[in-house]
Design a protein around this motif. Structure first.
Motif, PDB file in Angstrom:
ATOM      1  N   ALA A   1       0.815  -1.213   0.000  1.00  0.00           N
ATOM      2  CA  ALA A   1       0.000   0.000   0.000  1.00  0.00           C
ATOM      3  C   ALA A   1       0.849   1.263   0.000  1.00  0.00           C
ATOM      4  N   LEU A   2       2.092   1.167   0.458  1.00  0.00           N
ATOM      5  CA  LEU A   2       2.969   2.339   0.422  1.00  0.00           C
ATOM      6  C   LEU A   2       3.279   2.764  -1.012  1.00  0.00           C
ATOM      7  N   THR A   3       3.133   1.845  -1.980  1.00  0.00           N
ATOM      8  CA  THR A   3       3.255   2.265  -3.376  1.00  0.00           C
ATOM      9  C   THR A   3       2.111   3.207  -3.740  1.00  0.00           C
ATOM     10  N   TYR A   4       0.933   2.957  -3.172  1.00  0.00           N
ATOM     11  CA  TYR A   4      -0.224   3.825  -3.401  1.00  0.00           C
ATOM     12  C   TYR A   4      -0.009   5.183  -2.730  1.00  0.00           C
ATOM     13  N   THR A   5       0.557   5.165  -1.522  1.00  0.00           N
ATOM     14  CA  THR A   5       0.878   6.416  -0.837  1.00  0.00           C
ATOM     15  C   THR A   5       1.827   7.256  -1.683  1.00  0.00           C
ATOM     16  N   SER A   6       2.860   6.614  -2.215  1.00  0.00           N
ATOM     17  CA  SER A   6       3.832   7.319  -3.051  1.00  0.00           C
ATOM     18  C   SER A   6       3.171   7.878  -4.310  1.00  0.00           C
ATOM     19  N   LEU A   7       2.330   7.049  -4.944  1.00  0.00           N
ATOM     20  CA  LEU A   7       1.631   7.502  -6.137  1.00  0.00           C
ATOM     21  C   LEU A   7       0.809   8.750  -5.857  1.00  0.00           C
TER      22      LEU A   7
ATOM     23  N   VAL B   1       6.804  -1.924 -11.264  1.00  0.00           N
ATOM     24  CA  VAL B   1       6.926  -1.238 -12.555  1.00  0.00           C
ATOM     25  C   VAL B   1       6.060   0.016 -12.572  1.00  0.00           C
ATOM     26  N   GLY B   2       4.838  -0.096 -12.045  1.00  0.00           N
ATOM     27  CA  GLY B   2       3.950   1.064 -12.011  1.00  0.00           C
ATOM     28  C   GLY B   2       4.542   2.212 -11.217  1.00  0.00           C
ATOM     29  N   LEU B   3       5.105   1.902 -10.042  1.00  0.00           N
ATOM     30  CA  LEU B   3       5.685   2.966  -9.224  1.00  0.00           C
ATOM     31  C   LEU B   3       6.933   3.544  -9.882  1.00  0.00           C
TER      32      LEU B   3
ATOM     33  N   GLY C   1      13.130   4.840  -5.362  1.00  0.00           N
ATOM     34  CA  GLY C   1      13.807   4.012  -4.365  1.00  0.00           C
ATOM     35  C   GLY C   1      12.878   2.973  -3.763  1.00  0.00           C
ATOM     36  N   TYR C   2      11.632   3.380  -3.480  1.00  0.00           N
ATOM     37  CA  TYR C   2      10.712   2.406  -2.888  1.00  0.00           C
ATOM     38  C   TYR C   2      10.275   1.361  -3.909  1.00  0.00           C
TER      39      TYR C   2
END
Length: 394
Positions: A14-20, A78-80, A176-177
């Protein structure tokens, strides 16, 4: 896999969503400054601000098909990475064309994350227990959006020297994430059932299964209602309140009730629906809350009833948000294997409402001189969600 471990992996994903969401909404947070520096017209600024949702309409199905074939782990990384590169490209944009192109690229990466997370959750949890996990990653997404406005704009941006350094730094952190998540996915995420490949026959079969599924078509209705009401009110509520005599500062503060209630709905309603095996009831109640809440906003002046209408609407929309992501894996003919493209189908239709909701409210105001007409259509949307929910077998 233990439940605790599954939730731990969901949180890391979910942190990928936060970053997005942080990267996405740094542009709206800095839009007045960017507009002035790059000499953008109002139309150009609007196109840039709405570019990401527009990407979902043509790409949602395609992105979902890809996610189902490559798996959630690789899709999220890949998305992030695409989001990160796009955000860094926005930091050096010299004008409208380059800024728009970079923002459209960010939207491409966003679709992989939006559909990769439901795919991951459908892999980690049984179909009837995905509501709470869906709420978790949506709360993380809300944290990213809030962070862009509450931390990125007033604190990090000035500390780093402006919007360009902020965009560059946030893109670098996201990149980085993305590499961190690659390592996590390789070692900890179980292999999910995926499709055999990108052959035309396989792609066509999956699309046929998705487009002909009557239950999923009902979920698309829910997606249209959820996104049209959310984006419509987010875009117009402060203006509606000001038109009734509320001061601009007070109107903005009052409009935050919608955000708070939305978060409360995300956090509580799907959890209760899973606990009591009552997703159909939850959908019907959420649709009814939207209809009653929007009708109250349309028909009452400034006062307690108006505040209650805003809260009621926010709770209903917040409850629908994770449910439209959690229900598809539970449907016959969908399951975990087709979760990505199923959620993509929901958003392909839903984002038409997300884009059209604010436009319709504005256009009907121009035509009738009142916001009540547009709000009345959103109220009918809530009733449509009630009707769709009664027909869902979940």
């Amino acid at each position: 896999m233990t439940t605790r471990r599954a939730y731990g992996l969901t949180l890391l994903a979910a942190l990928t969503y936060t970053s997005l969401m942080f990267c996405w909404f740094t542009l709206p947070a800095y839009l007045p400054t960017i507009r002035q520096e790059l000499a953008l017209t109002g139309t150009q600024a609007g196109l840039v601000a709405g570019a990401v949702p527009l990407v979902y309409i043509p790409l949602a199905l395609v992105s979902g098909l890809v996610v189902d074939r490559v798996g959630a782990g690789r899709s999220l990384s890949v998305g992030l990475a695409i989001v990160a590169v796009a955000q860094m490209a926005r930091s050096v944009a010299g004008g409208f064309p380059s800024l728009l192109a970079a923002t459209l690229l960010l939207g491409v990466g966003a679709t992989a994350i939006t559909f990769g997370l439901p795919k991951l959750v459908s892999t980690l949890f049984p179909a009837g227990e995905t509501g709470a996990a869906s709420s978790l990653y949506l709360l993380c997404a809300s944290a990213g959006t809030a962070g862009a406005f509450s931390v990125g704009r007033p604190i990090l941006g000035p500390a780093l020297g402006g919007w360009r350094p902020l965009f560059l730094a946030s893109g670098a952190v996201a990149l980085g994430y993305a590499f961190v998540w690659v390592l996590v996915a390789r070692t900890a995420v179980p292999e999910a059932e995926t499709d055999s490949g990108f052959e035309l026959a396989s792609l066509t079969a999956d699309l046929r299964a998705i487009l002909s599924n009557p239950a999923l078509q009902l979920v698309v209705v829910l997606g249209v209602v959820y996104l049209s009401v959310l984006h419509g009110l987010q875009g117009w509520l402060p203006t509606i309140l000001e038109s009734r005599g509320m001061a601009s500062g007070t109107a903005g503060q009052t409009a935050t009730l919608l955000v708070v209630a939305n978060a409360a709905g995300i956090l509580t309603i799907p959890v209760l629906a899973d606990r009591y095996d009552a997703r159909r009831v939850a959908v019907v109640c959420c649709g009814a809350a939207v209809a009653v809440g929007v009708a109250t906003i349309a028909r009452t002046g400034v006062g307690v009833a108006l505040l209650a209408g805003i809260v009621c609407t926010g709770l209903g929309v917040g409850g629908l948000s994770p449910l439209v992501r959690a229900i598809p894996p539970e449907l016959d003919g969908i399951g975990p294997r087709l979760t990505g493209v199923a959620v993509g189908f929901v958003f392909a239709g839903g984002e038409v409402g997300g884009f059209g909701g604010p436009v319709v409210i504005g256009a009907l105001y121009d035509a009738t001189g009142t916001y009540a007409t547009g709000l009345g259509l959103l109220c009918l949307g809530g009733l449509a969600a009630v009707a769709a929910g009664t027909r869902l077998d979940v």
